[in-house]
Scaffold this active site. Structure first.
Site, PDB file in Angstrom:
ATOM      1  CB  THR A  13     -66.353   9.883 -15.910  1.00 43.98           C
ATOM      2  OG1 THR A  13     -65.200   9.735 -14.901  1.00 43.98           O
ATOM      3  CG2 THR A  13     -65.771  10.315 -17.110  1.00 43.98           C
ATOM      4  CB  VAL A  14     -71.193   9.308 -17.484  1.00 46.78           C
ATOM      5  CG1 VAL A  14     -72.161   9.753 -18.816  1.00 46.78           C
ATOM      6  CG2 VAL A  14     -70.102   8.318 -18.109  1.00 46.78           C
ATOM      7  CB  ALA A  43     -79.258  11.704  -7.050  1.00 43.46           C
ATOM      8  NE  ARG A  45     -73.060   6.872  -2.642  1.00 46.27           N
ATOM      9  CZ  ARG A  45     -72.508   6.025  -3.237  1.00 46.27           C
ATOM     10  NH1 ARG A  45     -71.094   6.223  -3.607  1.00 46.27           N
ATOM     11  NH2 ARG A  45     -73.254   4.994  -3.693  1.00 46.27           N
ATOM     12  CE  LYS A 203     -68.975  -0.424 -23.579  1.00 48.41           C
ATOM     13  NZ  LYS A 203     -67.568  -0.300 -23.443  1.00 48.41           N
TER      14      LYS A 203
HETATM   15  N1  HSE Z   1     -64.896   0.880 -19.326  1.00 49.83           N
HETATM   16  C1  HSE Z   1     -65.507   1.150 -20.667  1.00 49.83           C
HETATM   17  C2  HSE Z   1     -64.477   1.071 -21.795  1.00 49.83           C
HETATM   18  C3  HSE Z   1     -66.037   2.515 -20.724  1.00 49.83           C
HETATM   19  O1  HSE Z   1     -63.249   1.389 -21.552  1.00 49.83           O
HETATM   20  O2  HSE Z   1     -64.757   1.164 -22.988  1.00 49.83           O
HETATM   21  C4  HSE Z   1     -67.155   2.975 -21.708  1.00 49.83           C
HETATM   22  O3  HSE Z   1     -68.310   2.163 -21.756  1.00 49.83           O
END
Ligand code: HSE
Length: 434
Positions: A13-14, A43, A45, A203
């Site tokens: 995704t990112v 890189a 898969r 976080k």
């Molecule tokens: N799983 C995390 C969220 C993704 O839902 O916020 C972003 O860090």
């Protein structure tokens, strides 16, 4: 000037979002950075159907990128603690700058990673690790650098907030909403990280370090998830004028720093109480700025890519500068970090919502009030509901003033020992955030 060559590790995704944003906004990005940014290697898969990588070389081995002599900046977007740790350490060892969205890696191994980066004179940037597209790291580290920060509180897990919002607004089942968050690419590979508060604690650990200038101490964060929340408590909270949010709170006190993630009642009229769905928000209270609020998408392809690319631009601008004069990784100079301790949860202070299931007998309320007053716990509001038909019990809902956690635990033990109290007392922390 020649473009800077970067390598993307991980095309999920990112990673896919980062490739797309770099391509889509190449011209604007080059105007900002002063040079173009070229993805020289990826890189992955497997390909990402949402990213057309065209002729960009792709390898299956992330270490090809870390060892590629052409590459100046390694973008780590594979997640997890093990391979990502080896990759980042290898890239640093090879003198490459690193951009990562990996909150788990930074929260758990950040102290070591930053020490190694200082030794090699390279930058490790991690804006995308916290609150997706919100530039909150930059805001705290640089924008609020004049402040003594008192506290911060944030909704920093999009999946958890999405689940709570859908449950409250639509009465949807927990599992059903979690599946949708997974399909949308918001949820962690292990969804317990989202719903048990581990992702938010990663976080929060990072935010607290840059707010207070302390080393990263994820192992000392208190973490409580949302899996035990009931619709009944969501509704009672609503009736008392509160919303329940899964909040990360970091507060500086004279005794130490509170570092805690848990469901929290917030007055419904606070802006942060109205942050819904996958959106994130972080409130930061500083002595000079007062309270500030940073809001935006906390997860997802493009929002997280926005932060990765902002870091890339920062690195490109700073990579030719003297390493001693760069913004420190944790906002404070590494030799000036504070050893102010992280407080254990029983030494933290909060107000509490209590739900007591009592038998419908005279004097129960008086006994409850006595137990609380004997421990110096002040009641802010109390609500006694009607007898519930299915069990003949009376739900009693109380909100207390601020009190030490150890004292409320003691009171709860005494309440649960009363003959007229049935089952466990539900307790949820309350923060006024004013
Ligand atoms: N799983 C995390 C969220 C993704 O839902 O916020 C972003 O860090």
């Amino acid at each position: 000037m020649k473009p800077v060559k970067v390598g993307i590790c991980g095309l999920g995704t990112v990673g896919g979002g980062t490739f797309n944003v770099l391509k889509r906004n190449a011209e604007e990005i080059a105007r900002r950075a002063g040079r173009g940014i070229e993805v020289a290697q990826i890189a992955a898969r497997r390909p990402n159907p949402k990213s057309e990588t065209g002729s960009t070389p792709i390898t299956a081995d992330i270490f090809d990128v870390a060892n590629n002599p052409e590459i100046d900046i390694v973008i780590e977007l594979i997640g997890g603690y093990t391979q990502a740790y080896d990759l980042v350490m290898k890239a640093i060892e090879n003198g490459k700058h690193v951009v990562t969205a990996n909150k788990a890696l930074i929260a758990v191994h950040g102290n070591e990673i930053f020490a190694k980066a200082r030794e090699k004179g390279v930058i490790v940037a991690f804006e995308a690790a916290v609150a997706g597209g919100i530039p909150v790291i930059k805001a705290i580290r640089e924008g609020l650098a004049g402040n003594r920060i008192n506290w911060l509180a944030g909704i920093i897990n999009g999946t958890g907030n999405f689940i709570l919002t859908e449950m409250r607004e639509k009465g949807r089942a927990f599992e059903d909403v979690l599946k949708e968050a997974q399909a949308l690419g918001y949820a962690e590979a292990d969804p317990t990280f989202d719903v048990e508060g581990i992702d938010a604690a990663h976080k929060l650990t990072i935010l607290a370090s840059i707010a207070f200038g302390i080393p990263l101490q994820f192992d000392k964060a208190y973490t409580e998830g949302i899996t035990k929340l009931t619709t009944a408590d969501v509704n009672y909270a609503e009736a008392l004028g509160y919303r329940i949010k899964h909040l990360g709170v970091a507060r500086r006190t004279d005794a130490g720093i509170e570092l805690r993630v848990h469901p929290t009642l917030i007055p419904a009229d606070r802006l942060i109480a109205n942050v819904n769905g996958v959106m994130n928000a972080v409130m930061v209270n500083g002595d000079a700025a007062g309270s500030t609020l940073f809001y935006g998408a906390g997860a997802g392809m493009d929002p997280t890519a926005s932060s990765v690319v902002a870091d890339l631009v920062d690195v490109v601008r700073a990579m030719t500068s003297d390493p001693e004069n760069r913004v420190p990784h944790l906002a404070f100079q590494p030799d000036s970090l504070s050893d102010h301790p992280i407080l254990p949860i029983d030494a933290c202070e909060s107000a509490y919502y209590l739900r007591i299931q009592a038998k419908d007998h005279p004097g129960v309320l008086a006994q409850v009030a006595t137990i609380l007053s004997e421990r110096g716990i002040n009641i802010e509001s109390i609500m006694q509901m009607e007898v519930e038909e299915h069990d003949g019990l009376v739900p009693m809902i109380l909100v207390t003033h601020r009190v030490l956690e150890s004292r409320i635990i003691e009171a709860i033990t005494a309440l649960e020992a009363l003959d007229d109290v049935v089952g466990n007392v539900v307790r949820i922390r309350v923060e006024q955030l004013n």
